[in-house]
Scaffold this motif. Sequence first.
Motif, short mmCIF file in Angstrom:
data_model
loop_
_atom_site.label_atom_id
_atom_site.label_comp_id
_atom_site.label_asym_id
_atom_site.label_seq_id
_atom_site.Cartn_x
_atom_site.Cartn_y
_atom_site.Cartn_z
N GLU A 1 0.83 -1.20 0.00
CA GLU A 1 0.00 0.00 0.00
C GLU A 1 0.87 1.25 0.00
O GLU A 1 0.42 2.33 -0.40
N VAL A 2 2.11 1.12 0.51
CA VAL A 2 3.09 2.20 0.48
C VAL A 2 4.41 1.63 -0.03
O VAL A 2 4.64 0.42 0.00
N ALA A 3 5.28 2.53 -0.50
CA ALA A 3 6.57 2.09 -1.05
C ALA A 3 7.71 2.20 -0.04
O ALA A 3 8.76 1.61 -0.22
N ARG A 4 7.47 2.99 1.03
CA ARG A 4 8.53 3.15 2.03
C ARG A 4 7.96 3.60 3.37
O ARG A 4 6.81 4.07 3.45
N ILE A 5 8.77 3.44 4.39
CA ILE A 5 8.42 3.85 5.75
C ILE A 5 9.43 4.92 6.18
O ILE A 5 10.64 4.73 6.06
N ILE A 6 8.90 6.03 6.67
CA ILE A 6 9.76 7.11 7.16
C ILE A 6 9.40 7.38 8.62
O ILE A 6 8.24 7.64 8.94
N LEU A 7 10.40 7.28 9.50
CA LEU A 7 10.19 7.52 10.92
C LEU A 7 11.08 8.67 11.37
O LEU A 7 12.27 8.71 11.02
N THR A 8 10.51 9.57 12.14
CA THR A 8 11.27 10.75 12.54
C THR A 8 10.90 11.17 13.95
O THR A 8 9.80 10.88 14.44
N ARG A 9 11.85 11.84 14.59
CA ARG A 9 11.63 12.41 15.93
C ARG A 9 12.37 13.74 16.01
O ARG A 9 13.41 13.91 15.39
#
Length: 340
Positions: free
Chosen positions: A155-163
Amino acid sequence: MVEKTFLADNADQAMMIFGAYDANISLIEDRFGVRIFNRDGVVVVSGEEGGVSRAQATLEYLKKLAALGEDVTLQKTEYVMNMVADGEQGELDSFEKGCICITSKGKPIKAKTVGQKKYVDKITSNTVVFGVGPAGTGKTFLAVAMAVAALRRREVARIILTRPAVEAGERLGYLPGDLQSKIDPYLRPLYDALFEMMGPEGYARNVEKGIIEIAPLAYMRGRTLDDSFIILDEAQNTTPEQMKMFLTRLGVSSKAVVTGDITQTDLPHGVESGLVQALKILEGVEEIAIHRFTEKDVVRHRLVQRIILAYEKHQKDRSEREKHYAKKTFRRKNEGGRPQ
């Protein structure tokens, strides 16, 4: 004094419900003021009618958990008792249904409370979700699980996690190493969650391919994030400008989850939290959902729930004292006197 009976399907199930050394039963007896004992293979609950009814409802739901193969822990027993005591046992059936994803070790990830299940449902049906609540409620972990599940379903091409890399009493400059070494401790909870879902090898492989990206919030400026599942963690430490910047990065076919605990802000004194402001501004906006966890949703050690409640009581008492003093001061000033 009334008595009601409870029957387990078999001896093994009864042992799961009772817990080690009947620990679950002792918890139920203390909470509802009842006596629970075995009479010729039949479990009898005795006491005042209200307590007996609540104890029996708790036992019946623990039986459902045992039948599903779930571990009937003290923590789950306490959670079920709280729901029954608050008259919310009708909602209990919902959170045991459905697996979010499977970890690298074959363990199914499920919502463990009704609040967690509602959070997962909101992520499924909305483009942007704010998950706000105390520590230990699974805000970040479940968001990562939903991101991994969306990636596996393509459903998505990538995962981006940020803080946001906000210093909590320490200065980044004094930490050893290069910039990456300095910011890694801030991002460690995100690494841990991904390692559990994908395994170290799977995580490293996806990072190498650019499918997974973990970076400080400052690195998001100027980008448009298409076909992505984006998670902003510890959002209470964003400024209003940073929060607006993050939310406007959202691209086509993307989804964003923003998590935070507004009671644990590390921003300098007098700086408004971007999360607090966003909750006010975006309430009711279409395709944006806000989910507020409570101490009932804490899935860490049982003591964490009690710590949260103790701090909430302390804050409430402090606020009441401050209001009382402010009123007293105002009244004395109007009377021409001085506060004592």
